[in-house]
Design a protein around this motif. Sequence first.
Motif, PDB file in Angstrom:
ATOM      1  N   PRO A  25      -6.810  20.573 -18.766  1.00  0.00           N
ATOM      2  CA  PRO A  25      -6.771  19.801 -18.600  1.00  0.00           C
ATOM      3  C   PRO A  25      -6.447  18.087 -20.306  1.00  0.00           C
ATOM      4  CG  PRO A  25      -8.356  20.882 -17.263  1.00  0.00           C
ATOM      5  CD  PRO A  25      -6.917  21.765 -18.438  1.00  0.00           C
ATOM      6  N   ALA A  26      -7.194  19.531 -21.330  1.00  0.00           N
ATOM      7  CA  ALA A  26      -7.773  18.425 -22.411  1.00  0.00           C
ATOM      8  C   ALA A  26      -6.307  17.677 -23.294  1.00  0.00           C
ATOM      9  CB  ALA A  26      -8.920  19.104 -23.434  1.00  0.00           C
ATOM     10  N   MET A  27      -5.646  19.208 -22.975  1.00  0.00           N
ATOM     11  CA  MET A  27      -3.433  18.670 -23.161  1.00  0.00           C
ATOM     12  C   MET A  27      -3.040  17.820 -22.866  1.00  0.00           C
ATOM     13  SD  MET A  27      -3.408  23.076 -24.328  1.00  0.00           S
ATOM     14  CE  MET A  27      -1.696  22.779 -24.537  1.00  0.00           C
ATOM     15  N   LEU A  28      -2.824  17.817 -21.616  1.00  0.00           N
ATOM     16  CA  LEU A  28      -2.304  16.770 -21.202  1.00  0.00           C
ATOM     17  C   LEU A  28      -3.337  15.359 -21.219  1.00  0.00           C
ATOM     18  CD1 LEU A  28      -2.334  18.625 -16.982  1.00  0.00           C
ATOM     19  CD2 LEU A  28      -0.473  17.863 -18.802  1.00  0.00           C
ATOM     20  N   ARG A  79     -13.964  15.779 -15.111  1.00  0.00           N
ATOM     21  CA  ARG A  79     -12.988  15.489 -13.511  1.00  0.00           C
ATOM     22  C   ARG A  79     -12.044  17.396 -13.254  1.00  0.00           C
ATOM     23  NH1 ARG A  79     -10.675   9.570 -12.589  1.00  0.00           N
ATOM     24  NH2 ARG A  79     -10.506  10.175  -9.983  1.00  0.00           N
ATOM     25  N   MET A  80     -11.887  17.341 -14.142  1.00  0.00           N
ATOM     26  CA  MET A  80     -11.020  18.191 -13.294  1.00  0.00           C
ATOM     27  C   MET A  80     -12.132  19.607 -13.804  1.00  0.00           C
ATOM     28  SD  MET A  80      -7.246  17.649 -13.634  1.00  0.00           S
ATOM     29  CE  MET A  80      -7.399  19.577 -12.424  1.00  0.00           C
ATOM     30  N   SER A 110      -9.189  16.186  -7.746  1.00  0.00           N
ATOM     31  CA  SER A 110      -7.452  16.485  -7.603  1.00  0.00           C
ATOM     32  C   SER A 110      -7.238  16.407  -9.332  1.00  0.00           C
ATOM     33  CB  SER A 110      -6.921  16.601  -6.213  1.00  0.00           C
ATOM     34  OG  SER A 110      -6.714  15.155  -6.947  1.00  0.00           O
ATOM     35  N   TYR A 111      -6.304  16.535  -9.385  1.00  0.00           N
ATOM     36  CA  TYR A 111      -4.944  16.067 -10.463  1.00  0.00           C
ATOM     37  C   TYR A 111      -4.688  14.795 -10.156  1.00  0.00           C
ATOM     38  CZ  TYR A 111      -2.172  15.987 -14.276  1.00  0.00           C
ATOM     39  OH  TYR A 111      -1.187  15.591 -15.448  1.00  0.00           O
ATOM     40  N   LYS A 162      -9.844  12.687 -23.063  1.00  0.00           N
ATOM     41  CA  LYS A 162      -9.658  14.486 -22.661  1.00  0.00           C
ATOM     42  C   LYS A 162     -10.947  13.997 -21.983  1.00  0.00           C
ATOM     43  CE  LYS A 162      -7.707  15.923 -26.247  1.00  0.00           C
ATOM     44  NZ  LYS A 162      -7.992  16.668 -27.015  1.00  0.00           N
ATOM     45  N   LEU A 163     -12.385  13.053 -22.328  1.00  0.00           N
ATOM     46  CA  LEU A 163     -13.458  13.616 -21.342  1.00  0.00           C
ATOM     47  C   LEU A 163     -13.169  13.197 -20.482  1.00  0.00           C
ATOM     48  CD1 LEU A 163     -15.914  11.745 -24.523  1.00  0.00           C
ATOM     49  CD2 LEU A 163     -15.536  14.291 -23.709  1.00  0.00           C
TER      50      LEU A 163
END
Lengths: 482, 482
Positions: free
Chosen positions: A87-90, A369-370, B52-53, A363-364
């Motif tokens: 998720p941080a990379m996205l 959230r994820m 959710s994403y 990123k946070l």
Amino acid sequence: MDAEEFRRRGKEMIDYVAEYLENVEQRPVYPDLEPGYLRSLIPSEAPLEPESYEDIMKDMERVIMPGITHWHSPYFFAYFPAASSYPAMLADMLSTAIGCIGFSWAASPACTELETVMLDWLGKMLQLPESFIAGTDGQGGGVIQGTASEATLMSLLAARCKAVRRVQTYTSDKSEVEIFSQLVAYTSEQAHSSVERAALIGGVMIRKVPTDSNYAVRGDSLKKMVEEDKAAGLIPFYVCATLGTTPSCAFDQITELGPICNGENMWMHIDAAYAGSAFICPEFRPLLNGIEGHSTVGLNGFWYLKIFFCLSTPVNRVKKRTDIIGAFKMDPLYLKHENQESGLVTDYRHWQIPLGRRFRSLKLWFVFRMYGLQGLQAHIRKQVALAKEFESLVRADKRFEICAEVVLGLVCFRLKGSNELNQNLLKKITNSREIHLVPCQLSGRFVLRFVICARTTESRHIQQAWQHITQLTFELLQEPNH
Amino acid sequence: MDAEEFRRRGKEMIDYVAEYLENVEQRPVYPDLEPGYLRSLIPSEAPLEPESYEDIMKDMERVIMPGITHWHSPYFFAYFPAASSYPAMLADMLSTAIGCIGFSWAASPACTELETVMLDWLGKMLQLPESFIAGTDGQGGGVIQGTASEATLMSLLAARCKAVRRVQTYTSDKSEVEIFSQLVAYTSEQAHSSVERAALIGGVMIRKVPTDSNYAVRGDSLKKMVEEDKAAGLIPFYVCATLGTTPSCAFDQITELGPICNGENMWMHIDAAYAGSAFICPEFRPLLNGIEGHSTVGLNGFWYLKIFFCLSTPVNRVKKRTDIIGAFKMDPLYLKHENQESGLVTDYRHWQIPLGRRFRSLKLWFVFRMYGLQGLQAHIRKQVALAKEFESLVRADKRFEICAEVVLGLVCFRLKGSNELNQNLLKKITNSREIHLVPCQLSGRFVLRFVICARTTESRHIQQAWQHITQLTFELLQEPNH
């Protein structure tokens, strides 16, 4: 490269990245090469004409990968974690694409406002006192610093500015620099080198406070030094306490240090770069007790919060935001905007060394959230359990000793015997390239640090690492000179 | 999120990013909202359970995008460019995935070694004197700083350290802080606010040198101040010259300043944050003449080199690397490695404020190779031509005046008339949200800055912007109070 080619290459890159991270444990964790290896592999000048993308990607395996220390290998147990997550990379991709520079509210309001709210989320996760929360009308608040070193430096500079103002109220004839020469800061002899460096940059004296048998600074040691320095005409102004020191993850006794700081008008900064994020678990939160009534806390989300260090990490929480802002406010016309005097906006450039800043709070937002608070807590607990597992393996082998209490993910251990013996063991480990560790020094002894780092480290990697260490130990002890 | 889901979401993200950048000109370039807008749109605490994403991505359009100032819109003409490019974005994904922290050679040799060679490539592209090139045995070399502000600060701190050592060789009884109180730095009255801030951080005096009618610092003005200060018992030690000032892109006369610096033992740093990368074009390179024999040059690749600012930009070139390293070297055991004394390796942590650093040079590598020197030169020339096009439009309209020579991509212009009139014009422009500009002040006059920023800005955007400005001017001049 147009958008169409970017779509194609970008998707290939996603596959390359996924492939790299899924199979990183098959690569040697530490590179086997001599300094200067890279220069001869590539041209000595930039090309005149464009090269093909395929050629560049081929060079990733030929030139770059052989020279990488793989921080995300499950066999990487060195330094501290630089954990990342999908998720941080996205979120990072988004932040790069938006590519705004958030030095003021107007330069991209979302960038500033999301950061303020995310740091409130984090403050609440850490159960910080209300005074550290920005809220809608609070005086507190946080800022994401580029690194822990910058968080410490900013707090020291703000404290220096505050001390000068205070001293000048009763001795108005003293110049700023005269006052600098009397200021003295304090930190643990176990503190990270960046604290001493901050004092060097700020041009103020720093004294290292001796620690107790747990490598923690206690109130009486600080008190004694402060009294001596005052008697010598100096002005104590700043204490950087550490929660989770780099050598052994020791915890300074902030409940003892706090009242001394308050009594002496000293700014207290808490450097919790390594341990800080663990305080989102109720069982570790008591380690942060004593924070009430103090000035700034530097946290560093890169370990447990699964956020890459450069973008979203050390949080420099300021209890009274004007203390920080006042220290370095500069307002040229090209940075002014009509809302800045409203009291409603935050211009983060006043809170940090650089002017520019990325959209780091995305990123946070993605990670909180994820994973959810519970997901993050579960991750922390897993990492600590793996460290405990390694500790048990060490304790069960009579040739070894544990050198400091294992509180979080760091295990300090050594072979009973000379420093030389342990240096030789580490040399064997490094040269084998199957696992990677770095040493530290505790009470004059050469100690090996074993840190749970990668997100993907599992029990089997711990078992494998220990088997490897004992095998090398066996070989070492067979050698004639031992 | 596992690797499989990352592959899927990552590819969706690539499409989202391509879509965003391809269509950004359809979004209002500057957001229309009140400070504090974001807080009410999202919860006040982090979720306990994962979300959710899809929900997060939905919030990108609901929460984030309305609050973005779109720096990559072709209608963005404010501040300076934060240009990015597709190759840089791909390199950034790789850098994030590898996720190493390159504070020492051992922490990831490729990270250090590629940076050294890439800065040599850049040095050669800029035709810097040989003494600035690291080579295999050179004493020079470069480092990628996080931002231009940090490049300036590091050079000032290194100069301070060098000055103290020099003074102490002939007056050994003086303390460091006593010497600090006598040091004086100089910079242009037109210099970026970060120069003054660096002096504030370093605890040294700074004096602003007046400029000539082209807003450039000349040798005689500097000389005069230096003489005055020496007569008053001060120690001149540092000059920060600017090539391409923020208000008007003025160029200090470094051929005049250099000999003065050499004669007075002053460190000269050249802040070329905006203009520096243009010097890779032979026709602009003469602007850098006079660099021979000086200490550091701060460059900032974010504009022309199409590299996002936070990662790969200001280059702090050091002629004698020991001058920088000596200022702040700290070597705790956990950061030592066996090759560090070999003289062959560079540990970049000694060259910068933060300890940690990303694998930033990957971006330089990708961008240099995918564009080639000629591709980068072509991009620079296109941007300058667009600025000239805008300049011609302004000059053809008698109501307006050009306020400073247009050398690169910045056009300073205003309506002939009062500052208030121009403030009102800018207010109309800002409120229309079709284009975005910020002002500056030149000789007491309120001036509008028009900067070619986005990679995708074309002639039609310039024409459209000018038509918009003249339309708003027409409306403004119709208003009864004018």
